[in-house]
Design a protein around this motif. Structure first.
Motif, PDB file in Angstrom:
ATOM      1  N   ILE A  13       1.212  -1.791  -0.146  1.00 33.06           N
ATOM      2  CA  ILE A  13       0.103  -0.135  -0.029  1.00 33.06           C
ATOM      3  C   ILE A  13       1.068   0.819   0.109  1.00 33.06           C
ATOM      4  O   ILE A  13       1.679   1.150   0.277  1.00 33.06           O
ATOM      5  N   TYR A  15       2.213   4.697   0.459  1.00 32.28           N
ATOM      6  CA  TYR A  15       2.541   6.317   1.324  1.00 32.28           C
ATOM      7  C   TYR A  15       2.007   7.235   0.493  1.00 32.28           C
ATOM      8  O   TYR A  15       2.003   7.597  -1.013  1.00 32.28           O
ATOM      9  N   ASP A  52      -1.207   3.566   2.320  1.00 31.34           N
ATOM     10  CA  ASP A  52      -0.544   3.097   3.880  1.00 31.34           C
ATOM     11  C   ASP A  52      -0.712   4.797   3.969  1.00 31.34           C
ATOM     12  O   ASP A  52       0.107   5.531   3.460  1.00 31.34           O
ATOM     13  N   GLY A 263       8.712  -3.986  -3.704  1.00 27.96           N
ATOM     14  CA  GLY A 263      10.258  -3.332  -4.037  1.00 27.96           C
ATOM     15  C   GLY A 263      11.079  -4.013  -3.030  1.00 27.96           C
ATOM     16  O   GLY A 263      11.033  -4.494  -1.807  1.00 27.96           O
ATOM     17  N   ASP A 265      12.541  -2.886  -1.336  1.00 26.83           N
ATOM     18  CA  ASP A 265      13.191  -1.846   0.335  1.00 26.83           C
ATOM     19  C   ASP A 265      12.265  -1.790   1.101  1.00 26.83           C
ATOM     20  O   ASP A 265      13.306  -1.965   1.852  1.00 26.83           O
ATOM     21  N   TRP A 295      13.755   1.086 -10.420  1.00 25.01           N
ATOM     22  CA  TRP A 295      14.234   1.568 -11.773  1.00 25.01           C
ATOM     23  C   TRP A 295      15.146   2.855 -11.572  1.00 25.01           C
ATOM     24  O   TRP A 295      14.637   3.948 -10.815  1.00 25.01           O
TER      25      TRP A 295
HETATM   26  N1  MSP Z   1       3.720   2.077   2.419  1.00 21.79           N
HETATM   27  C1  MSP Z   1       4.549   1.463   2.636  1.00 21.79           C
HETATM   28  C2  MSP Z   1       4.236   0.386   1.939  1.00 21.79           C
HETATM   29  C3  MSP Z   1       4.032  -0.626   3.012  1.00 21.79           C
HETATM   30  S1  MSP Z   1       3.238  -2.079   3.010  1.00 21.79           S
HETATM   31  C4  MSP Z   1       2.290  -2.730   3.722  1.00 21.79           C
HETATM   32  C5  MSP Z   1       5.452   1.738   1.391  1.00 21.79           C
HETATM   33  N2  MSP Z   1       5.452   2.472   0.130  1.00 21.79           N
HETATM   34  S2  MSP Z   1       6.381   3.576  -0.859  1.00 21.79           S
HETATM   35  O1  MSP Z   1       4.881   4.298  -1.580  1.00 21.79           O
HETATM   36  O2  MSP Z   1       7.205   4.144  -0.791  1.00 21.79           O
HETATM   37  O3  MSP Z   1       6.979   1.854  -1.944  1.00 21.79           O
HETATM   38  C6  MSP Z   1       5.678   1.271  -2.817  1.00 21.79           C
HETATM   39  C7  MSP Z   1       6.456   0.446  -3.287  1.00 21.79           C
HETATM   40  O4  MSP Z   1       7.790   1.120  -4.417  1.00 21.79           O
HETATM   41  C8  MSP Z   1       7.693  -0.459  -2.759  1.00 21.79           C
HETATM   42  O5  MSP Z   1       7.917  -1.634  -3.239  1.00 21.79           O
HETATM   43  C9  MSP Z   1       9.090   0.120  -3.731  1.00 21.79           C
HETATM   44  O6  MSP Z   1       9.832  -0.735  -3.546  1.00 21.79           O
HETATM   45  C10 MSP Z   1       8.333   0.917  -4.874  1.00 21.79           C
HETATM   46  N3  MSP Z   1       9.215   1.661  -5.824  1.00 21.79           N
HETATM   47  C11 MSP Z   1       9.487   2.267  -5.564  1.00 21.79           C
HETATM   48  N4  MSP Z   1      10.446   3.677  -5.599  1.00 21.79           N
HETATM   49  C12 MSP Z   1      10.952   2.396  -7.259  1.00 21.79           C
HETATM   50  C13 MSP Z   1      11.408   2.957  -8.264  1.00 21.79           C
HETATM   51  N5  MSP Z   1      12.599   3.833  -7.857  1.00 21.79           N
HETATM   52  N6  MSP Z   1      11.255   1.774  -8.717  1.00 21.79           N
HETATM   53  C14 MSP Z   1      10.853  -0.050  -8.817  1.00 21.79           C
HETATM   54  N7  MSP Z   1       9.894   0.581  -7.714  1.00 21.79           N
HETATM   55  C15 MSP Z   1      10.063   1.017  -6.387  1.00 21.79           C
HETATM   56  O7  MSP Z   1       6.768   1.960   1.125  1.00 21.79           O
END
Ligand code: MSP
Length: 517
Positions: A13, A15, A52, A263, A265, A295
């Motif tokens: 989910i 942010y 989230d 992802g 991270d 990416w």
């Molecule tokens: N809120 C948390 C997840 C909670 S799940 C119970 C979170 N959110 S996020 O919005 O920061 O990230 C969501 C997803 O986007 C993650 O899987 C992260 O790896 C992915 N990505 C963020 N930047 C990215 C790239 N540049 N390339 C590929 N995926 C990346 O973490």
């Protein structure tokens, strides 16, 4: 459908303080292809995504924008809901952590953990990164370029000291290792699985699971000074959406999840914390967690400060939805990091889509239009070359399914393109245009074999590129109830004599303003 095979797949989910970017689109897209592919095979799918919305980061952003946290999350969550629909996601649900169903699930999970003796009240003193919403040990903190303390991701950290509840993660090391051992496929790719296992083997510390220094979160039951740590809150979305704490209905049908896509991270939260929370609450851990790569943009790390964030909607407007979907899942082996570049995008669009796939369909359909009166041709006896092409085409389903069961999207596409290339070579060898005069019956056979191959290809690409594939099926006059894998067999082959609409191309070439491409 109850009683049949089920498949539960989730995205993280997102942010809400960020604008949707290519990373979010990528995770959701990968899940969408799997969800669609499973549905086409007759499986009952639940595909979940959402936002989230709690945590210190959101509270700070709202304050800075002069909004209430609720107003901020309402506005920003809608951007993610829109993103899902713009990228063609077929999610069955969209969960927000500010919804009552989610709050109820978190509080119930908390009660279970307290009752089981897995949570105790203590004091937290250490580093916290608001940007990452993560606690870091002193060994993970360094001095950044501006002299400030930063965590391993480069995000600023601050020293916090507050009363806090802790989850006894240290007690779960052996049981987690046993879970990984007993479920060899539960973390993928293999290299990530090894990283998780060695992390757990180094020993686990208890985790702080509540905060008192701000208030934008879910209240801890019976101790309203505390709100839950945002990761305990967030992870619970996966069961909240199934109706937990009720354990009948969707929960009974879909839990444990077949796949949490994340992802790299955020793998540790999903592969260490989440199974430990669930096991402690006497609930089953997920079946599989896949961590994909990141990416970059034209070789550079994507970041707001560099101003090179890729907006998925801009990409779609520029290149087309199916083209973007194809590119993101074809360009790199799923699991690896990869680079987005205009050049690579245009090259995939023009060579794989326009030249290989589009041209095949266009050649075949226009020859049928011109030479067969716009009707599905009549096949005569098949020769070895015909049989070989068809066998390859019918053989795709099992191979693509095997690849997708391991989330190898690029391999699924490679299998499909092997057939596309074989079909183009077959056109060249059989030269149906030359048969028009010399052997019209044989021409009809060749064009029928090709049209049937295109039908199978279009069914095979439906999950990856839903719009273009549906348009190809329209051009072959395939009935809507024959657009799933139950029709992927000779018994459902194209029937001679059916009138076809006039063909139009579905994969345009990209020509740059600068004449590139
Ligand atoms: N809120 C948390 C997840 C909670 S799940 C119970 C979170 N959110 S996020 O919005 O920061 O990230 C969501 C997803 O986007 C993650 O899987 C992260 O790896 C992915 N990505 C963020 N930047 C990215 C790239 N540049 N390339 C590929 N995926 C990346 O973490």
């Amino acid at each position: 459908m109850s009683g049949g095979e089920t498949y539960y797949i989730t995205t993280p989910i997102y942010y809400v303080n960020d604008k949707p970017h290519i990373g979010h689109a990528y995770t959701t897209l990968a899940c969408d292809v799997l969800a669609r592919f499973k549905r086409l095979g007759g499986t009952e799918v639940k595909f979940l995504t959402g936002t989230d919305e709690h945590g210190q980061k959101v509270e700070k952003s709202a304050l800075a924008a002069g909004l209430s946290p609720q107003a901020l999350v309402d506005a920003n969550s809608a951007n993610f809901r829109d993103l899902a629909s713009h990228i063609g996601a077929s999610n069955d649900d969209f969960i927000r952590t500010t919804e009552p169903r989610h709050i109820a699930a978190c509080q119930d999970l908390w009660r279970r953990l307290i009752e089981g003796g897995h949570i105790y009240l203590g004091h937290y003193e250490g580093w916290y990164s608001v940007r990452d919403e993560a606690f870091y040990g002193s060994d993970e903190v360094t001095t950044g370029p501006s002299g400030d303390k930063v965590g391993p991701t480069g995000a600023p950290v601050e020293w916090v000291k507050e009363p806090s509840y802790f989850f006894r993660l240290s007690a779960w090391q052996d049981r987690l290792l046993a879970y990984y051992e007993a479920n060899p496929d539960c973390i993928a790719p293999q290299s990530r699985r090894n990283e998780v296992i060695s992390f757990v083997k180094r020993g686990l510390q208890d985790v702080s699971v509540s905060r008192t220094s701000f208030s934008w979160g879910i209240p801890v039951p019976n101790d309203p000074d505390h709100i839950m740590y945002v990761w305990l809150d967030a992870l619970t979305n996966y069961i909240a959406a199934l109706g937990f704490p009720r354990q009948d209905g969707d929960y009974a049908r879909f839990w444990p999840a077949d796949l949490h896509m994340v992802g790299k991270d955020i793998l540790r939260f999903h592969a260490v914390y989440w199974p430990a929370f669930l096991l402690a609450a006497d609930l089953e851990p997920p079946k599989r967690i896949f961590a994909h790569g990141w990416w970059t943009n034209e070789g550079q790390k994507i970041s707001k400060s560099l101003g090179n964030v890729i907006d998925p909607l801009t990409l779609i407007a520029k290149y087309g939805l199916d083209q973007v979907r194809y590119f993101l899942l074809r360009e790199l082996p799923f699991g690896n990091d990869g680079d987005f570049s205009h050049r690579a995008m245009v090259s995939r669009m023009n060579s794989d889509l326009a030249n290989d796939y589009g041209n095949l369909a266009q050649r075949v359909l226009s020859m049928i239009g011109k030479n067969c009166g716009g009707k599905v041709p009549q096949a005569g006896p098949l020769i070895d070359a015909d049989e070989a092409l068809l066998a390859g085409a019918y053989g795709m389903l099992a191979k693509v399914r095997e690849a997708l069961d391991q989330q190898l999207f690029h391999e699924g596409l490679e299998t499909i393109w092997t057939v596309i290339r074989a079909a183009n070579a077959y056109v060249d060898h059989q030269a149906p245009w030359a048969l028009k005069k010399s052997d019209p019956a044989r021409m009809e056979t060749v064009l029928w074999v090709l049209a049937e191959t295109v039908r199978l290809l279009a069914l095979m690409t439906l999950a990856y590129m839903p719009d273009a594939s549906a348009r190809l099926l329209d051009q072959l006059a395939v009935a809507t109830d024959k657009r799933d894998f139950s029709a992927f067999r000779p018994e459902d082959a194209l029937a001679a004599g059916i009138i076809l609409p006039s063909p139009t191309g579905v994969f345009p070439r990209y020509v740059d303003a600068e004449g590139e491409g």
